[in-house]
Design a protein around this motif. Structure first.
Motif, PDB file in Angstrom:
ATOM      1  N   PRO A   4       3.249 -10.364   1.023  1.00  0.00           N
ATOM      2  CA  PRO A   4       1.537  -9.346   0.314  1.00  0.00           C
ATOM      3  C   PRO A   4       0.450 -10.597   0.471  1.00  0.00           C
ATOM      4  O   PRO A   4       1.164 -11.593   1.117  1.00  0.00           O
ATOM      5  CB  PRO A   4       2.270  -9.428  -1.282  1.00  0.00           C
ATOM      6  N   PRO A  11       1.658  -7.207  -5.976  1.00  0.00           N
ATOM      7  CA  PRO A  11       2.961  -5.721  -5.845  1.00  0.00           C
ATOM      8  C   PRO A  11       3.472  -5.752  -7.357  1.00  0.00           C
ATOM      9  O   PRO A  11       3.580  -6.308  -7.122  1.00  0.00           O
ATOM     10  CB  PRO A  11       3.642  -5.617  -4.889  1.00  0.00           C
ATOM     11  N   PHE A  13       5.017  -4.217 -10.530  1.00  0.00           N
ATOM     12  CA  PHE A  13       7.337  -3.387 -10.672  1.00  0.00           C
ATOM     13  C   PHE A  13       7.360  -3.367 -11.705  1.00  0.00           C
ATOM     14  O   PHE A  13       7.196  -4.217 -12.540  1.00  0.00           O
ATOM     15  CB  PHE A  13       8.042  -4.643  -9.294  1.00  0.00           C
ATOM     16  N   ASP A  95      17.459  -5.390  -8.674  1.00  0.00           N
ATOM     17  CA  ASP A  95      16.430  -4.947  -7.781  1.00  0.00           C
ATOM     18  C   ASP A  95      17.425  -3.865  -6.822  1.00  0.00           C
ATOM     19  O   ASP A  95      17.666  -4.547  -5.233  1.00  0.00           O
ATOM     20  CB  ASP A  95      15.871  -5.525  -6.936  1.00  0.00           C
ATOM     21  N   LYS A  99      13.721  -1.991  -2.988  1.00  0.00           N
ATOM     22  CA  LYS A  99      12.310  -1.698  -3.108  1.00  0.00           C
ATOM     23  C   LYS A  99      11.271  -2.387  -3.280  1.00  0.00           C
ATOM     24  O   LYS A  99      10.473  -2.154  -2.702  1.00  0.00           O
ATOM     25  CB  LYS A  99      12.061  -0.817  -3.821  1.00  0.00           C
ATOM     26  N   VAL A 100      11.700  -3.236  -4.972  1.00  0.00           N
ATOM     27  CA  VAL A 100      10.822  -4.455  -4.746  1.00  0.00           C
ATOM     28  C   VAL A 100      10.826  -5.548  -3.487  1.00  0.00           C
ATOM     29  O   VAL A 100       9.718  -5.937  -3.641  1.00  0.00           O
ATOM     30  CB  VAL A 100      10.849  -4.710  -5.871  1.00  0.00           C
ATOM     31  N   ASP A 102      11.471  -5.291  -0.904  1.00  0.00           N
ATOM     32  CA  ASP A 102      10.521  -4.903   0.531  1.00  0.00           C
ATOM     33  C   ASP A 102       9.279  -4.575   0.823  1.00  0.00           C
ATOM     34  O   ASP A 102       8.310  -4.567   1.316  1.00  0.00           O
ATOM     35  CB  ASP A 102      11.115  -3.530   0.303  1.00  0.00           C
ATOM     36  N   LYS A 103       9.225  -3.989  -0.314  1.00  0.00           N
ATOM     37  CA  LYS A 103       6.971  -4.279  -1.283  1.00  0.00           C
ATOM     38  C   LYS A 103       6.190  -5.915  -1.017  1.00  0.00           C
ATOM     39  O   LYS A 103       5.319  -5.906  -0.609  1.00  0.00           O
ATOM     40  CB  LYS A 103       7.084  -3.896  -2.648  1.00  0.00           C
ATOM     41  N   TYR A 104       7.176  -6.584  -0.846  1.00  0.00           N
ATOM     42  CA  TYR A 104       7.409  -8.723  -1.322  1.00  0.00           C
ATOM     43  C   TYR A 104       7.345  -8.989   0.047  1.00  0.00           C
ATOM     44  O   TYR A 104       7.229 -10.093   0.473  1.00  0.00           O
ATOM     45  CB  TYR A 104       7.881  -9.061  -2.598  1.00  0.00           C
TER      46      TYR A 104
END
Length: 157
Positions: A4, A11, A13, A95, A99-100, A102-104
């Protein structure tokens, strides 16, 4: 995948901690600076070194109004063992589906002993009280991570 952008909101979470309680990043907004550090696997040598060093600088982190959240793909059931064995004094978050991560931007291709595989890339994110991402730390040694983190916090806060 990329990290990010520094300066943007981190993001959000919500993940389960070692006590099977939901912890949300947004719960800290306006109250605490947050260090979100992603580590590959509980109870392994490098992750233990990193976690114990963070445990040992808790007072310095408290002095900077910082809360630590450790995130890994470990199942919730594995987290209490890590906390109890090493007397960790911060939340560990599960996690499992990454998914988290991945977001980061810290789930990706890794190499170990000549093999390539997908996994968690050790990365630390510093989030300000306003919820904005202040720094991404992805180049550090586990033995000195805590020192590098305190230096970055002093520079940023």
């Amino acid at each position: 995948m990329s990290f990010p952008k520094v300066g943007n909101l981190a993001p959000i979470f919500s993940l389960k901690n070692q006590a099977d309680e939901k912890i949300s990043l947004k719960d800290f907004r306006g109250k605490k600076n947050v260090v979100v550090y992603f580590y590959p696997k509980a109870l392994t040598p490098g992750c233990t070194t990193q976690a114990c060093a963070l445990r040992d600088v808790k007072q310095e982190l408290d002095d900077r109004d910082v809360v630590v959240l450790g995130v890994s793909p470990d199942p919730v059931a594995r987290l209490p063992k890590f906390i109890d064995k090493h007397e960790l004094n911060f939340d560990l978050l599960s996690d499992e589906d990454h998914k988290v991560a991945d977001k980061y931007g810290c789930w990706g291709l890794k190499k170990f002993m000549g093999k390539e595989f997908m996994g968690l890339i050790r990365t630390t994110f510093i989030v300000g009280k306003d919820g904005k991402l202040l720094q991404v730390m992805d180049k550090f040694k586990t033995k000195t991570h805590h020192e590098d983190l305190l230096t970055e916090l002093d520079r940023l806060l």
